[in-house]
Design an enzyme around this catalytic site. Structure first.
Site: not given
Ligand code: PGA
Length: 240
Positions: A143, A67, A136, A138
């Protein structure tokens, strides 16, 4: 689904780097799907280390990131292009023309997303997709509630994402949208490798791996992937 338990963050990172390294040794022209965030930093560090020791060669590898923020130029310090170069690409020998992220500077969302799917198709699909997971559930910027059948598309960032990421942008207002590979693009990868650490992810890991497969927990779809491996530290796996 293969579940690999790691002792701590370093152990998780080393185990993940081992799997990526094995992929590249077995298939030097592998297409690697890569991720940003805090979780993969240690994995990239370990790969850089082995590259510097001469144990791994990335010269034929193609990379395709999950992304990018819509509306940020590559050179912005918060762009994922910038993160990937700082944390990985500047330190290994992947040719620049084999490095791909969605083009955040192209404001024509439809064209930017179609172009990205075309890049994935032309590369022959993704051999190994590295993923983190949000608290959450995602994956990428998919999301909760995002349809499983989507390919690369433009998303409106949720308020919770904006609240947690605005601090990185200081006084500047952060982007409100991003381009992300969809769940379908991720599920088409031949192998998926998720890494996860820390207690804050323990609840969502239990739901994602053993709960119902539902768009409300985007990562739960990985239960259906034919070659899915997850590596987690003790804290992240404390509820499973
Ligand atoms: P993080 O993010 O590695 O900063 O915990 C993971 C994500 O949101 O995919």
């Amino acid at each position: 689904m293969k579940i690999i338990r790691a002792k701590d963050y370093n152990d998780m990172s080393r185990k993940a780097a081992n799997i990526i390294s094995a992929q590249v040794i077995m298939k030097p022209d592998s297409v690697l799907g890569l991720a940003t965030g805090a979780t993969p930093v240690g994995t990239y560090k370990q790969l850089i280390d082995w590259y510097k020791k001469g144990d791994i060669d990335f010269s034929e590898v193609t990379t395709i990131n999950l992304d990018e923020y819509r509306g940020l130029p590559k050179t912005h310090s918060q762009s994922y292009w910038y993160y990937m170069h700082e944390n990985f690409f500047n330190h290994v020998n992947i040719p620049e023309n084999k490095i791909h992220l969605p083009d955040g500077s192209n404001l024509n969302s439809e064209a930017a997303c179609e172009e990205y799917e075309e890049i994935i198709r032309k590369a022959g699909g993704i051999d190994l997709q590295l993923l983190g997971i949000g608290t959450d559930g995602h994956i990428g910027f998919n999301e909760p509630g995002e349809a499983f059948e989507l390919l690369t598309h433009c998303v409106d960032l949720t308020q919770s994402t904006i609240d947690s990421n605005q601090k990185f942008f200081g006084d500047e207002e952060m982007p409100r949208q991003a381009y992300t590979m969809g769940i379908k693009s991720i599920m088409q990868a031949r192998k998926v490798l998720m890494i996860v650490n820390g207690e804050s992810k323990a609840d969502i890991i239990e739901r994602a791996l053993f709960g119902r497969v539902t768009p409300e927990v985007p990562a739960s779809v990985l239960q259906m992937h034919p070659d899915f491996t997850i590596i987690g530290d003790e804290a992240a796996f404390s509820k499973i």
